[in-house]
Design an enzyme around this catalytic site. Structure first.
Site, mmCIF file in Angstrom:
data_model
loop_
_atom_site.group_PDB
_atom_site.id
_atom_site.type_symbol
_atom_site.label_atom_id
_atom_site.label_comp_id
_atom_site.label_asym_id
_atom_site.label_seq_id
_atom_site.Cartn_x
_atom_site.Cartn_y
_atom_site.Cartn_z
ATOM 1 N N THR A 62 -47.633 -11.090 31.828
ATOM 2 C CA THR A 62 -47.754 -9.969 30.895
ATOM 3 C C THR A 62 -47.095 -10.320 29.566
ATOM 4 O O THR A 62 -46.112 -11.062 29.514
ATOM 5 C CB THR A 62 -47.110 -8.686 31.458
ATOM 6 O OG1 THR A 62 -45.683 -8.852 31.542
ATOM 7 C CG2 THR A 62 -47.651 -8.353 32.841
ATOM 8 N N GLY A 63 -47.673 -9.785 28.487
ATOM 9 C CA GLY A 63 -47.074 -9.971 27.172
ATOM 10 C C GLY A 63 -46.931 -11.418 26.763
ATOM 11 O O GLY A 63 -45.820 -11.882 26.497
ATOM 12 N N SER A 66 -47.055 -14.387 22.318
ATOM 13 C CA SER A 66 -46.056 -15.062 21.495
ATOM 14 C C SER A 66 -44.824 -15.344 22.341
ATOM 15 O O SER A 66 -44.746 -14.946 23.506
ATOM 16 C CB SER A 66 -45.669 -14.195 20.283
ATOM 17 O OG SER A 66 -45.059 -12.979 20.716
ATOM 18 N N GLY A 67 -43.852 -16.029 21.743
ATOM 19 C CA GLY A 67 -42.563 -16.238 22.386
ATOM 20 C C GLY A 67 -42.632 -16.969 23.705
ATOM 21 O O GLY A 67 -43.489 -17.823 23.945
ATOM 22 N N TYR A 217 -32.895 -1.014 24.905
ATOM 23 C CA TYR A 217 -33.434 -2.325 25.281
ATOM 24 C C TYR A 217 -32.513 -2.988 26.296
ATOM 25 O O TYR A 217 -32.961 -3.506 27.322
ATOM 26 C CB TYR A 217 -33.592 -3.221 24.057
ATOM 27 C CG TYR A 217 -33.967 -4.643 24.428
ATOM 28 C CD1 TYR A 217 -35.276 -4.950 24.803
ATOM 29 C CD2 TYR A 217 -33.014 -5.649 24.449
ATOM 30 C CE1 TYR A 217 -35.616 -6.247 25.175
ATOM 31 C CE2 TYR A 217 -33.347 -6.944 24.814
ATOM 32 C CZ TYR A 217 -34.646 -7.230 25.170
ATOM 33 O OH TYR A 217 -34.975 -8.514 25.549
#
Length: 339
Positions: A62-63, A66-67, A217
């Protein structure tokens, strides 16, 4: 008086070049210090060097536009896995998919729409996966949202940080658990963070719309660990393992939400001290593919090695309570798989 003023002017003309040289040397020394720290971080961070092949394996990340998510997807594709890129931005994911296929020569890279802040999007994604895939070997919860000071809610009226980072993965795991059990030995990998130590999940306020996202977060990262611990306990003996990890402090897009002028100072720190995304994905990849970890579950890893968590983050009572709260928040249905 004129003589004194002339002497003072002469002195300033004489000393000024030396002040400039000293200033330049100080700047160069600071840059050199940052460079040295970066080299130290590069050569001391854990690296997974095993060449384990993933042919025949299906992995959801997932996600991963990038990064460390991007680097994770690329690494797994290079190993031969069928990689399903579950991303909110389909356009960005499709562009990256083409790059990954070209660089790895692995055509088994698929893009599917998934917004982890939306319960309806999660259900649509899970239904699609169950219809199109006959197995799921690894589910990697990599996606994460980090706001700064702007309070936002999801379409389900849930605080956006907690919705994306905890409640979304919680629901997705439930909806795909039967496919994971069918594919045993299989794994759930959760990307958490050691920065959870500066915040706490408020079990009395599970939908904290009144709190700053910057704080939430870190609280969501503790939720990731508590979720993993309880998930591993509930899956014991099923052949499905669950582990979480701290990827390190990463030079990634997640820091772009830091407001000016804090972003200036942070940029120097990020570039000087943080890991690259390639370095940051190493522990995730290890937990996804290392054959020696096939039966390891309920653990927390950092720099490709097992690590410890605080007593609060490993409290089974808190983990169980968060689980029960989460079941209510995501509105599990009678027909949904149970863990």
């Amino acid at each position: 008086m004129i003589v004194a003023e002339s002497w003072g002017a002469h002195y300033l003309l004489w000393i000024f070049p030396f002040l400039i040289i000293i200033g330049l040397l100080a700047i160069l020394g600071f840059i050199g210090f940052l460079f040295a720290i970066r080299l130290y971080a590069q050569y001391t961070c854990g690296m997974f060097r095993d060449k384990t092949n993933m042919d025949g394996k299906t992995v959801i990340v997932t996600g991963c536009t990038s990064g460390i998510g991007k680097e994770t997807a690329k690494d797994l594709a290079k190993r031969g896995a069928k990689v399903i890129m579950a991303c909110r931005s389909v356009e960005a994911a499709e562009k990256l998919r083409d790059d990954i296929i070209e660089s790895t020569k692995n055509p088994k890279v698929i893009v599917k729409k998934l917004d982890l802040s939306s319960f309806s999007s999660i259900r649509q994604f899970a239904e699609d996966i169950k219809k199109t895939e006959d197995k799921l070997d690894v589910l990697i919860h990599n996606a994460g949202y980090a706001g700064s000071f702007s309070k936002k809610k999801s379409e389900d009226d849930i605080e956006l940080t907690m919705a994306t980072n905890h409640y979304g993965p919680f629901l997705l795991t439930h909806l795909l658990i039967d496919l994971l059990k069918k594919s045993t030995p299989s794994r759930v990998v959760v990307v958490a963070s050691s920065l959870y130590r500066i915040a706490t999940v408020d079990l009395e306020n599970p939908n904290p719309v009144d709190k700053f996202p910057a704080y939430l977060y870190y609280a969501s990262k503790e939720a990731n660990i508590l979720f993993t611990k309880e998930l591993a306990r509930r899956l014991e003996g099923t052949g499905v393992t669950a582990n979480c990890l701290h990827p390190g402090l990463i030079d990634s897009g997640i820091w772009r939400n830091v407001p000016f002028p804090l972003s200036w100072g942070l940029l120097l720190i990020v570039k000087g001290f943080f890991k690259t995304p390639r370095q940051g994905c190493q522990t995730t990849v290890m937990l996804a593919v290392d054959e020696k970890l096939e039966k390891v579950t309920g653990k927390y890893f950092s720099d490709c090695g097992e690590s410890t968590v605080s007593s609060a983050a490993s409290d089974p009572g808190r983990a169980k309570k968060l689980w029960e709260i989460s079941e209510t928040i995501v509105k599990l249905e009678e027909s949904d798989p149970k863990i």
